[in-house]
Design a protein around this motif. Sequence first.
Motif, PDB file in Angstrom:
ATOM      1  N   ASP A 136       0.628   1.266  15.140  1.00 52.81           N
ATOM      2  CA  ASP A 136      -0.050   2.406  15.912  1.00 52.81           C
ATOM      3  C   ASP A 136      -0.993   3.034  14.730  1.00 52.81           C
ATOM      4  O   ASP A 136      -1.845   3.844  15.119  1.00 52.81           O
ATOM      5  N   TYR A 181      10.086   5.434   6.941  1.00 54.14           N
ATOM      6  CA  TYR A 181      10.924   4.194   6.390  1.00 54.14           C
ATOM      7  C   TYR A 181      11.029   4.275   4.923  1.00 54.14           C
ATOM      8  O   TYR A 181      11.664   3.416   4.240  1.00 54.14           O
ATOM      9  N   MET A 234       0.860  -1.308  -0.052  1.00 52.58           N
ATOM     10  CA  MET A 234       0.054   0.025  -0.015  1.00 52.58           C
ATOM     11  C   MET A 234       0.837   1.311  -0.089  1.00 52.58           C
ATOM     12  O   MET A 234       0.481   2.258  -0.314  1.00 52.58           O
ATOM     13  N   GLY A 263      -2.133   0.884   7.077  1.00 49.03           N
ATOM     14  CA  GLY A 263      -1.102   0.045   6.407  1.00 49.03           C
ATOM     15  C   GLY A 263      -1.387  -1.316   5.838  1.00 49.03           C
ATOM     16  O   GLY A 263      -2.909  -1.644   6.381  1.00 49.03           O
ATOM     17  N   ARG A 279      14.988  -2.455  11.618  1.00 48.00           N
ATOM     18  CA  ARG A 279      14.289  -1.891  10.583  1.00 48.00           C
ATOM     19  C   ARG A 279      14.706  -0.572  10.095  1.00 48.00           C
ATOM     20  O   ARG A 279      15.037   0.157  11.102  1.00 48.00           O
ATOM     21  N   GLY A 320      11.572 -11.690  -3.422  1.00 47.11           N
ATOM     22  CA  GLY A 320      10.387 -12.022  -4.168  1.00 47.11           C
ATOM     23  C   GLY A 320       9.213 -10.895  -4.011  1.00 47.11           C
ATOM     24  O   GLY A 320       9.239 -10.044  -3.023  1.00 47.11           O
TER      25      GLY A 320
HETATM   26  P1  FAD Z   1       4.097  -0.891   2.420  1.00 47.85           P
HETATM   27  O1  FAD Z   1       4.580   0.552   2.146  1.00 47.85           O
HETATM   28  O2  FAD Z   1       3.242  -1.485   1.291  1.00 47.85           O
HETATM   29  O3  FAD Z   1       5.441  -1.890   2.377  1.00 47.85           O
HETATM   30  C1  FAD Z   1       6.502  -1.815   3.171  1.00 47.85           C
HETATM   31  C2  FAD Z   1       7.661  -2.362   2.216  1.00 47.85           C
HETATM   32  O4  FAD Z   1       7.941  -3.706   2.334  1.00 47.85           O
HETATM   33  C3  FAD Z   1       7.752  -1.993   0.989  1.00 47.85           C
HETATM   34  O5  FAD Z   1       8.348  -0.675   0.739  1.00 47.85           O
HETATM   35  C4  FAD Z   1       8.272  -2.968   0.081  1.00 47.85           C
HETATM   36  O6  FAD Z   1       9.629  -2.590   0.072  1.00 47.85           O
HETATM   37  C5  FAD Z   1       8.038  -4.283   0.909  1.00 47.85           C
HETATM   38  N1  FAD Z   1       6.741  -4.780   0.459  1.00 47.85           N
HETATM   39  C6  FAD Z   1       5.483  -4.337   0.657  1.00 47.85           C
HETATM   40  N2  FAD Z   1       4.779  -5.331   0.018  1.00 47.85           N
HETATM   41  C7  FAD Z   1       5.355  -6.401  -0.433  1.00 47.85           C
HETATM   42  C8  FAD Z   1       5.210  -7.430  -1.139  1.00 47.85           C
HETATM   43  N3  FAD Z   1       3.877  -7.885  -1.537  1.00 47.85           N
HETATM   44  N4  FAD Z   1       6.205  -8.207  -1.689  1.00 47.85           N
HETATM   45  C9  FAD Z   1       7.426  -7.811  -1.341  1.00 47.85           C
HETATM   46  N5  FAD Z   1       7.772  -6.668  -0.646  1.00 47.85           N
HETATM   47  C10 FAD Z   1       6.914  -5.911  -0.163  1.00 47.85           C
HETATM   48  N6  FAD Z   1       4.957   0.798  11.927  1.00 47.85           N
HETATM   49  C11 FAD Z   1       4.887  -0.576  12.570  1.00 47.85           C
HETATM   50  O7  FAD Z   1       5.092  -1.539  12.145  1.00 47.85           O
HETATM   51  N7  FAD Z   1       4.273  -0.227  13.863  1.00 47.85           N
HETATM   52  C12 FAD Z   1       4.079   0.848  14.306  1.00 47.85           C
HETATM   53  O8  FAD Z   1       3.431   1.062  15.272  1.00 47.85           O
HETATM   54  C13 FAD Z   1       3.961   1.931  13.521  1.00 47.85           C
HETATM   55  N8  FAD Z   1       3.925   3.104  13.861  1.00 47.85           N
HETATM   56  C14 FAD Z   1       3.776   4.430  12.918  1.00 47.85           C
HETATM   57  C15 FAD Z   1       3.365   5.656  13.321  1.00 47.85           C
HETATM   58  C16 FAD Z   1       3.258   6.660  12.669  1.00 47.85           C
HETATM   59  C17 FAD Z   1       2.933   8.020  13.052  1.00 47.85           C
HETATM   60  C18 FAD Z   1       3.924   6.393  11.197  1.00 47.85           C
HETATM   61  C19 FAD Z   1       3.844   7.492  10.201  1.00 47.85           C
HETATM   62  C20 FAD Z   1       4.292   5.350  10.771  1.00 47.85           C
HETATM   63  C21 FAD Z   1       4.348   4.135  11.557  1.00 47.85           C
HETATM   64  N9  FAD Z   1       4.690   3.059  11.281  1.00 47.85           N
HETATM   65  C22 FAD Z   1       4.671   1.907  12.056  1.00 47.85           C
HETATM   66  C23 FAD Z   1       5.358   2.720  10.148  1.00 47.85           C
HETATM   67  C24 FAD Z   1       4.137   2.376   8.902  1.00 47.85           C
HETATM   68  O9  FAD Z   1       3.428   3.248   8.735  1.00 47.85           O
HETATM   69  C25 FAD Z   1       3.762   1.037   9.039  1.00 47.85           C
HETATM   70  O10 FAD Z   1       4.681  -0.017   9.003  1.00 47.85           O
HETATM   71  C26 FAD Z   1       3.011   0.707   7.604  1.00 47.85           C
HETATM   72  O11 FAD Z   1       2.142  -0.546   7.925  1.00 47.85           O
HETATM   73  C27 FAD Z   1       3.916   0.321   6.636  1.00 47.85           C
HETATM   74  O12 FAD Z   1       3.170   0.609   5.274  1.00 47.85           O
HETATM   75  P2  FAD Z   1       2.538  -0.286   4.586  1.00 47.85           P
HETATM   76  O13 FAD Z   1       1.841  -1.471   5.324  1.00 47.85           O
HETATM   77  O14 FAD Z   1       1.589   0.273   3.514  1.00 47.85           O
HETATM   78  O15 FAD Z   1       3.598  -1.078   3.648  1.00 47.85           O
END
Ligand code: FAD
Length: 547
Positions: free
Chosen positions: A168, A106, A100, A172, A491, A244
């Motif tokens: 949090d 990060y 997403m 995501g 991470r 992958g």
């Molecule tokens: P994505 O952005 O889709 O994926 C993350 C990365 O994983 C990608 O860049 C990619 O390299 C890889 N990836 C994704 N999907 C795939 C796939 N299908 N196959 C292979 N590689 C893939 N995070 C936490 O874990 N815990 C928290 O408590 C937390 N608190 C937060 C608080 C704030 C205020 C903010 C702004 C962020 C926080 N985050 C936290 C970080 C982040 O928002 C989350 O981890 C979020 O879930 C990651 O984005 P996403 O799930 O859309 O993953």
Amino acid sequence: PVNPRSGEVPVVPQGISRDDFLQALEELKQELGGENVEVNDKPLRDGWYMEHPNTHDMMTILDEEEFVAGAVVYPGSTEDVVKIVKWANRWLVPVFPISMGRNLGYGGAAPRVRGSVTIDLGRRMNKILDINPQDYTCLVEPGVSFYGLYEELGKRGLREHMWVDTPDLGGGSIIGNTVDRGVGYTPYGDHWACHSGLEVVLPTGEVIRTGMGALTEGGENTWGVFPYGFGPYSDGIFSQSNFGIVTKMGMTLMPNPGGHEGFMYTFPNEEDLGPLMEIIRPLRIATILENVAQLRHVTQSIAASGLPKSKFYSGTGTIPPDLIHAAAAQTPVGDHTWAYYGMSYGPPHIRAHKLALIDSEFRKIPGCRKIDPSTLPEDEYFWSRDRIASGTPDIHELRWVNWAPNGAHIAFSPVSPIRGPDATKLFQLGKRIHERYGIDFMPAFCVGLREMHLIVEIVFDRDDAEEKGRALGCLRDMVDEAAREGYGEYRTHLVLMDQVAGTYGWNDGALGRFNERLKDALDPNGILAPGRCGIWGRRYRGRGWEM
Ligand code: FAD
């Protein structure tokens, strides 16, 4: 904000001419449908958390054009993903999968290599394929968010029956967060430990399933209940890597424990940190403290109010401690320094036993105060922690990003034992380096089980190059100095991946070389997410890409 582009658009990845890149994208349109291939030639729109861009990092620490996609594509199925990687191999175009793209702090949605074609899996591959209330499991595609699963549990009348563990922020992707080894705050908070079985498209286009899903027939029967299957456990190489593309994942859900009770304690002095950790460790390992225990510094608590720093301080440099304490006096933290947020699970008689034990231990810290939740207003931060730790997604946590104008953030997240001297050493290290760079220090200790992540968020103005430079300098120093003391990052942000990978250099970098061998074997053309987690394929290595 919408930011005009600097330089030629679309950005063409290195190693292919502009004409060939555009022709290659035309070819991909034939395979996926024109509407599923978007050239990134428009101004960059930052949006906000719920309407985030998929072309770049809206909280970038560098120039936005540094880690920017050349195009974005939207597969609708695993077969489409196979088509995309085969196309990438034909044209030698780097591709970068996101589920997403809300990986804020990060790298957001940005690719590591400028001009890569971002594979936005979540837009169309967003089905909940199964929810099993008997086994407490589900099977999801990349576009299923924590909110999405929570809502579906509600629609199916299962919300009282089973909980989804959420980080949090709930917006995501369950897969995206899990493959980046993200964390949540119920006892199911270690997401990677709670997943069970993957479907993965390899960089050359073969599709594999791991765990029980790999059975020739009927893998769905046990996909979610046993993660290992038979033979080597390969799942690990598909997390924090570029080996992958995960297209399906089994996930375990938490049974409703039959009641829950959030609690909050505060402790007066910075120096209480060490003794408190000695109290927390045995309670956490024995799971008397049942969820990820959070100990937050008062500066972080003030920032979590959502008010900008300018409301409290109009001078330059870091906010003086007396102003922080004056602001805290208006909140439940009062004149104290640390706030502990926890949750007890189960019916009242079971909770009472555990809470009494916690209370008697915490009160060994002189001046410790227990806050009565019934005295706290509805929008108090405590209630956000309470929701998250009981399986209800939330976005309150975004508020501390307002600390700076045009607020963005980047995280320092080292792993440490839960020991007083370690916590104190890390705290002092972070504080000293923040002071060196004139940055407000906002530590939060998150205690997993036998370890804790210290999460330090640096909040900066994304339009202020000087401030961004200081934030990055501060991070780089903390990463190196912490690693020298034996604390590695769990991470990291795209910009720090090479540096952090370098700190895992035991035996002359043996692990890095092992990862490179896997990379070259699985992805001979190096097309998949080059550089992610410091892993570069042969085609890129030693050519000046590392930073
Ligand atoms: P994505 O952005 O889709 O994926 C993350 C990365 O994983 C990608 O860049 C990619 O390299 C890889 N990836 C994704 N999907 C795939 C796939 N299908 N196959 C292979 N590689 C893939 N995070 C936490 O874990 N815990 C928290 O408590 C937390 N608190 C937060 C608080 C704030 C205020 C903010 C702004 C962020 C926080 N985050 C936290 C970080 C982040 O928002 C989350 O981890 C979020 O879930 C990651 O984005 P996403 O799930 O859309 O993953």
